[in-house]
Scaffold this motif. Structure first.
Motif, short mmCIF file in Angstrom:
data_model
loop_
_atom_site.label_atom_id
_atom_site.label_comp_id
_atom_site.label_asym_id
_atom_site.label_seq_id
_atom_site.Cartn_x
_atom_site.Cartn_y
_atom_site.Cartn_z
N LEU A 144 36.51 38.55 38.75
CA LEU A 144 37.40 39.48 38.06
C LEU A 144 37.03 39.88 36.74
O LEU A 144 37.09 40.96 36.37
CB LEU A 144 38.57 38.58 37.79
N SER A 204 36.02 43.87 35.64
CA SER A 204 36.40 44.38 34.36
C SER A 204 35.28 44.87 33.51
O SER A 204 35.38 46.21 33.21
CB SER A 204 37.09 43.21 33.61
N GLY A 243 40.09 46.64 35.91
CA GLY A 243 40.03 45.14 35.94
C GLY A 243 41.40 44.37 35.80
O GLY A 243 41.69 43.38 36.76
N GLY A 276 41.62 40.01 33.75
CA GLY A 276 41.24 41.63 33.82
C GLY A 276 40.86 42.32 32.58
O GLY A 276 40.36 43.33 32.71
#
Length: 198
Positions: A50, A54, A62, A106
């Motif tokens: 993740l 991002s 993200g 994110g």
């Protein structure tokens, strides 16, 4: 031509994000804990995919990707929601222990425009977003889980929630930060999205 290029770009983003969500989800299925852990589980960088998305595509994309991941985590941990004794409590568990807690990861690219050194930005983003996740779990620990399952040690709810959630989140922060730093050089083009600039 530009519409074709845009659709290819969107298709690529969706495919890469789906792969990263799948990798993160599989890594989350094998938690471990040490003798110091009071609860929770430490994963082997389950949230690093993740973080990479991002940094690659920005905080907006993200966060969308992390939200999808959070829904999968909710489905995998749905049995935790059954302990709620009210609708409000169930909603709080869903939102704070899953949706918000994982979606904030994110935002880990938030320091890219502020820090010149991308490695510093990378680690700062991990530390801040993981601490935001920790804050979500801390709140439910004091507000909800202490009511449902009072701790056996008789500690004050605030101390117990800090210790319980810190026992897995602090190692998670350290492990993910170290792995990101080690992977940054070999994956620099991917982190920066340089392979997209063609």
């Amino acid at each position: 031509m530009s519409n074709v290029k845009a659709s290819v770009s969107l298709s690529r983003r969706l495919a890469e994000s789906a792969i990263m969500v799948a990798i993160g989800t599989v890594l989350s299925l094998f938690p471990f804990s040490g003798p110091w852990a009071l609860g929770g589980g430490i994963t082997v960088c389950s949230m690093l995919p993740l973080v990479i998305i991002s940094h690659r595509y920005g905080c907006g994309w993200g966060t969308f990707t992390a939200f999808v991941y959070s829904v999968l985590q909710l489905l995998l941990g749905l049995n935790n929601v059954q302990y709620a004794t009210s609708v409000g409590m169930a909603i709080a568990i869903i939102m704070l222990d899953y949706i918000v807690a994982f979606s904030v990861v994110g935002l880990s690219a938030m320091f890219n425009g502020v820090c010149r050194n991308r490695r510093v930005s990378l680690v700062l983003g991990i530390v801040v977003t993981f601490l935001l996740r920790f804050a979500c779990h801390f709140i439910t620990g004091v507000w909800i889980w202490e009511v449902l399952w009072p701790n056996e040690l008789g500690w004050a709810p605030v101390i117990w929630s800090l210790a319980y959630n810190g026992s897995y989140m602090i190692p998670e922060i350290i492990i993910t930060s170290l792995a990101a730093l080690l992977l940054y050089r070999p994956l620099e083009r991917y982190f920066l999205g340089k392979d997209l600039q063609k």
